[in-house]
Design a protein around this motif. Structure first.
Motif, PDB file in Angstrom:
ATOM      1  N   GLU A 165      -1.577  31.098  41.836  1.00 48.24           N
ATOM      2  CA  GLU A 165      -2.506  31.895  42.624  1.00 48.24           C
ATOM      3  C   GLU A 165      -1.991  32.065  44.055  1.00 48.24           C
ATOM      4  OE1 GLU A 165      -6.345  33.731  42.835  1.00 48.24           O
ATOM      5  OE2 GLU A 165      -4.867  33.274  41.295  1.00 48.24           O
ATOM      6  N   ILE A 166      -1.517  30.977  44.627  1.00 47.44           N
ATOM      7  CA  ILE A 166      -0.979  31.032  45.992  1.00 47.44           C
ATOM      8  C   ILE A 166       0.215  31.981  46.037  1.00 47.44           C
ATOM      9  CG2 ILE A 166       0.249  29.678  47.738  1.00 47.44           C
ATOM     10  CD1 ILE A 166      -1.559  27.331  47.018  1.00 47.44           C
ATOM     11  N   ARG A 167       1.056  31.860  45.023  1.00 47.48           N
ATOM     12  CA  ARG A 167       2.220  32.756  44.943  1.00 47.48           C
ATOM     13  C   ARG A 167       1.748  34.219  44.895  1.00 47.48           C
ATOM     14  NH1 ARG A 167       7.830  32.833  45.557  1.00 47.48           N
ATOM     15  NH2 ARG A 167       7.260  34.714  46.637  1.00 47.48           N
ATOM     16  N   ARG A 168       0.727  34.466  44.059  1.00 50.39           N
ATOM     17  CA  ARG A 168       0.231  35.831  43.894  1.00 50.39           C
ATOM     18  C   ARG A 168      -0.330  36.366  45.213  1.00 50.39           C
ATOM     19  NH1 ARG A 168      -4.371  38.245  43.481  1.00 50.39           N
ATOM     20  NH2 ARG A 168      -5.608  36.337  43.493  1.00 50.39           N
ATOM     21  N   ILE A 169      -1.149  35.525  45.865  1.00 47.95           N
ATOM     22  CA  ILE A 169      -1.757  35.952  47.128  1.00 47.95           C
ATOM     23  C   ILE A 169      -0.676  36.230  48.157  1.00 47.95           C
ATOM     24  CG2 ILE A 169      -3.188  35.170  49.055  1.00 47.95           C
ATOM     25  CD1 ILE A 169      -4.750  33.514  46.906  1.00 47.95           C
ATOM     26  N   GLN A 170       0.320  35.369  48.189  1.00 54.03           N
ATOM     27  CA  GLN A 170       1.397  35.546  49.162  1.00 54.03           C
ATOM     28  C   GLN A 170       2.159  36.840  48.878  1.00 54.03           C
ATOM     29  OE1 GLN A 170       4.992  35.213  49.126  1.00 54.03           O
ATOM     30  NE2 GLN A 170       4.998  35.513  51.348  1.00 54.03           N
ATOM     31  N   THR A 171       2.427  37.084  47.605  1.00 57.45           N
ATOM     32  CA  THR A 171       3.172  38.290  47.265  1.00 57.45           C
ATOM     33  C   THR A 171       2.382  39.543  47.620  1.00 57.45           C
ATOM     34  OG1 THR A 171       3.833  36.990  45.355  1.00 57.45           O
ATOM     35  CG2 THR A 171       4.668  39.217  45.449  1.00 57.45           C
ATOM     36  N   SER A 172       1.057  39.486  47.390  1.00 64.45           N
ATOM     37  CA  SER A 172       0.279  40.698  47.639  1.00 64.45           C
ATOM     38  C   SER A 172       0.018  40.920  49.124  1.00 64.45           C
ATOM     39  CB  SER A 172      -1.035  40.656  46.854  1.00 64.45           C
ATOM     40  OG  SER A 172      -1.851  39.629  47.351  1.00 64.45           O
ATOM     41  N   THR A 173      -0.082  39.847  49.909  1.00 64.17           N
ATOM     42  CA  THR A 173      -0.358  40.040  51.336  1.00 64.17           C
ATOM     43  C   THR A 173       0.919  40.114  52.163  1.00 64.17           C
ATOM     44  OG1 THR A 173      -0.529  37.655  51.630  1.00 64.17           O
ATOM     45  CG2 THR A 173      -2.580  38.840  51.282  1.00 64.17           C
ATOM     46  N   LYS A 174       1.996  39.584  51.617  1.00 63.54           N
ATOM     47  CA  LYS A 174       3.301  39.578  52.296  1.00 63.54           C
ATOM     48  C   LYS A 174       3.254  38.860  53.640  1.00 63.54           C
ATOM     49  CE  LYS A 174       5.225  43.653  50.105  1.00 63.54           C
ATOM     50  NZ  LYS A 174       3.996  44.106  49.395  1.00 63.54           N
ATOM     51  N   ILE A 175       2.337  37.922  53.781  1.00 68.60           N
ATOM     52  CA  ILE A 175       2.293  37.132  55.011  1.00 68.60           C
ATOM     53  C   ILE A 175       3.289  35.982  54.878  1.00 68.60           C
ATOM     54  CG2 ILE A 175       0.847  35.606  56.412  1.00 68.60           C
ATOM     55  CD1 ILE A 175      -1.552  37.257  55.468  1.00 68.60           C
TER      56      ILE A 175
END
Lengths: 365, 276
Positions: free
Chosen positions: A185-195
């Protein structure tokens, strides 16, 4: 946002008066590329969290500088830096609903940035959507599971649209199954927000599985930085080699004699090192190939069947601990406790380290 | 079987106890609705009355200035409790969260104050307030009771149980200390804050010695010393029913308050105690 650390150092005064200072972060100089997920990895008490607090601005460095892109943020308070942070215990406000928790950071904005109630609400809902907790907005933290609380904490960190997201041991309070789910989930969120996201962990598997880059620390010192696979394949010293990998690497007392590495009497590999000396030899569990032509003799002490593969538990005179070798299930058929088997060593899975300093020696020839 | 006997005994005991405790209240209420003449006519007081009257209540508010005492008490209670709340919350915050030189020393001195009995302090307070020329003023009445070491201590212990990470999280978001105190710490410790407020209200309502000492003008009497005044110079010593009506009037607000909040009071006290 690119993060650059220059000679970043943090010393803590020792608690008893005559004790030496503790250097929690020792001369960090490295760059974290924009939009990547970075795992800060090390054993407990190695200064990972302090490093995170320094980047966040919760603690002031003793010396050194921190840059976000080209902006020097060393003396800025956390709210000016534009960082979002998720704490190990999530640190949700227990008396507020999820919605109010997420909105809390927005309520602190001043001047031009000040938002109306509707705007705040909208932003909170957007953040909640990213972490998929939209239907839990009116709950209180104690009415949610650990994983859900974790998401709320991430949403609260994201709501300000931070330039950098910092996560302190984000998974350590979750049970094993949830941990794997949440790290994806963290990976997904990071990929989608690109922060640009930096997270701290003591669990190498966690760091390896989702990071673009891992930073391996020990006692306040950065040992190695690189892509997980690179660090695993080419550890710079014995500590890094031991720290990464499950089951852990097998370490033996060995010696170099005429450009060849031996463990006891067993020949292991060639090495480009001229002088003869005592060394430590590390062999990854997957580095053993059972074969009659093998030069290494192992006394089998047990078999652990794992389905596709089998773990051979074995003894060897030179080994620091019991050896664990991962071999193909078919090869291990018929092997019993007490047998002696021969093994070849796979190239690239054996590393030779200086016996005293632990530094990696030569590359195999 | 044994269990049931035990339970029966307990219940009988508790019932007797309840009667003993509640009887004075009943007696007070009963007497207050008897007229002066009925009361005097009963050579042996009866346990009931067939001709209840509210005339004592009306005279309590008309022939003597009970209403004025009430108003004074309400002002005194509200201001004291309000100021005390500000003082204790701020000092508990300072002791629990701020780092300053001599913090532990100051706090130890505070705790040491708790060892000194109130009666001793009253004398020095009296001298101080008199020297400041504050006799017969609300300031003089209120000032000595706007702080409480015990409540500061109770609240400090509560504040310290709030995890440090919450403070850090608030800092990352740029929350000021004041906002953190009001929006996070106080709401989390709400049971204790409520308890402190209620206990203080009760304390104010019941305070007798201090108002009696510091005021001798009727305009500043509270209900507690006012009732004394009524007895001496109002109804006269013999008019017990009218006295009782006044007493019922001034105890009712407190009894209602206690009945509404008694669970919260106990929760706050036990929370502060066991987790401290």
């Amino acid at each position: 946002m690119k993060i650059r650390l220059e000679h970043l150092t943090k010393r803590f005064k020792s608690r008893d008066k005559n004790g030496a200072d503790v250097v929690a972060v020792n001369d960090f100089t490295f760059e974290i590329p924009d939009g990547k997920l970075i795992g800060l990895l090390g054993p407990s008490g190695c200064g990972k969290s302090t490093a995170l607090n320094l980047i966040c601005g919760l603690e002031e460095p003793t010396s050194g500088k921190i840059f976000f892109d080209d902006e020097d943020v060393t003396d800025q308070p956390p709210e000016k830096r534009g960082v979002g942070m998720v704490f190990q215990s999530y640190a949700l406000y227990p008396h507020l609903t999820v919605r109010k928790n997420i909105m809390f950071p927005l309520g602190n904005l001043k001047g031009d940035q000040k938002l109306t109630k509707e705007e705040m609400n909208k932003k909170a809902e957007e953040a909640a959507k990213i972490v998929q907790i939209s239907e839990l907005m009116e709950r209180k933290p104690r009415e949610m599971s650990g994983g859900q609380q974790q998401r709320v904490a991430i949403a609260r960190a994201l709501v300000k649209q931070p330039r950098v997201l910092l996560l302190d041991e984000p998974l350590s309070n979750l049970d094993a199954r949830l941990r794997i789910q949440t790290r994806e989930e963290i990976r997904r969120i990071q990929t989608s927000t690109k922060i640009t996201t930096l997270f701290v962990t003591h669990d190498q598997e966690e760091a390896m599985s989702i990071s673009d880059l891992i930073v391996v620390m020990k006692d306040g010192i950065v040992n190695q930085i690189g892509a997980p696979q690179d660090v695993y394949d080419e550890p710079v010293n014995l500590f890094v080699a031991k720290f990464l990998g499950t089951p852990p690497i097998n370490v033996f007392d060995g010696k170099i004699k005429g450009g060849k590495v031996y463990i006891g009497e067993d020949f292991i590999t060639d090495i480009r090192v001229k002088e003869d000396k005592e060394v430590k030899v590390g062999i990854r569990p997957e580095g053993f190939i059972l074969s009659d032509e093998g030069t290494m003799k192992l006394n089998v002490a047990g078999i652990e069947v794992m389905g596709r593969d089998t773990i051979l538990v074995a003894d060897h005179d030179g080994a620091e601990n019991r050896i664990r070798a991962v071999v193909a299930g078919d090869d291990a058929k018929g092997i019993r406790h007490g047998d002696t088997v021969k093994a070849k060593i796979r190239k690239g899975k054996v590393f030779v380290f200086d016996a005293t300093s632990g530094e990696r020696l030569g590359t195999e020839a | 079987m044994k269990d049931r006997i035990f339970k029966t005994v307990i219940y009988i005991f508790l019932s007797v106890w309840a009667v003993i405790v509640l009887f004075p209240f009943y007696w007070m209420l009963l007497t207050s609705v008897k007229s002066y003449s009925t009361y005097n006519a009963e050579y042996i007081p009866k346990f009931f009355t067939l001709s209840p009257t509210l005339e004592n209540y009306s005279s309590a508010f008309t022939t003597v200035p009970l209403g004025g005492y009430f108003l004074n008490t309400i002002i005194f209670t509200l201001v004291t409790t309000g100021v005390m709340l500000i003082v204790t919350v701020l000092s508990a915050f300072a002791f629990s969260r701020l780092e300053f030189k001599g913090k532990n020393l100051v706090f130890t001195l505070f705790l040491a104050l708790m060892m000194i009995p109130n009666e001793l302090v009253i004398i020095t307070n009296f001298v101080t307030i008199t020297n400041m020329g504050l006799r017969n003023t609300f300031t003089g009445l209120i000032l000595p009771s706007v702080t409480s070491v015990f409540y500061i201590y109770l609240l400090k212990e509560n504040f310290e149980q709030i995890p440090n990470e919450l403070y850090k999280a608030a800092k990352v978001d740029g929350t000021s200390d004041m906002k953190y105190l009001l929006k996070v710490m106080v709401p989390i410790c709400q049971p204790t804050v409520v308890t402190i407020v209620i206990l203080k209200v009760i304390e104010c309502w019941n305070s007798y010695v201090w108002p009696r000492l510091i005021t001798d003008k009727q305009a500043y009497f509270l209900v507690s010393n006012g009732i004394q005044e009524i007895r001496e110079n109002g109804f006269g010593r013999d008019n017990i029913p009218a006295m009782m009506a006044a007493v019922v009037s001034i105890s009712t607000p407190l009894i209602i308050l206690f009945l509404i909040f008694h669970k919260k009071i106990m929760a706050g006290v036990s929370r502060g105690g066991t987790k401290g």
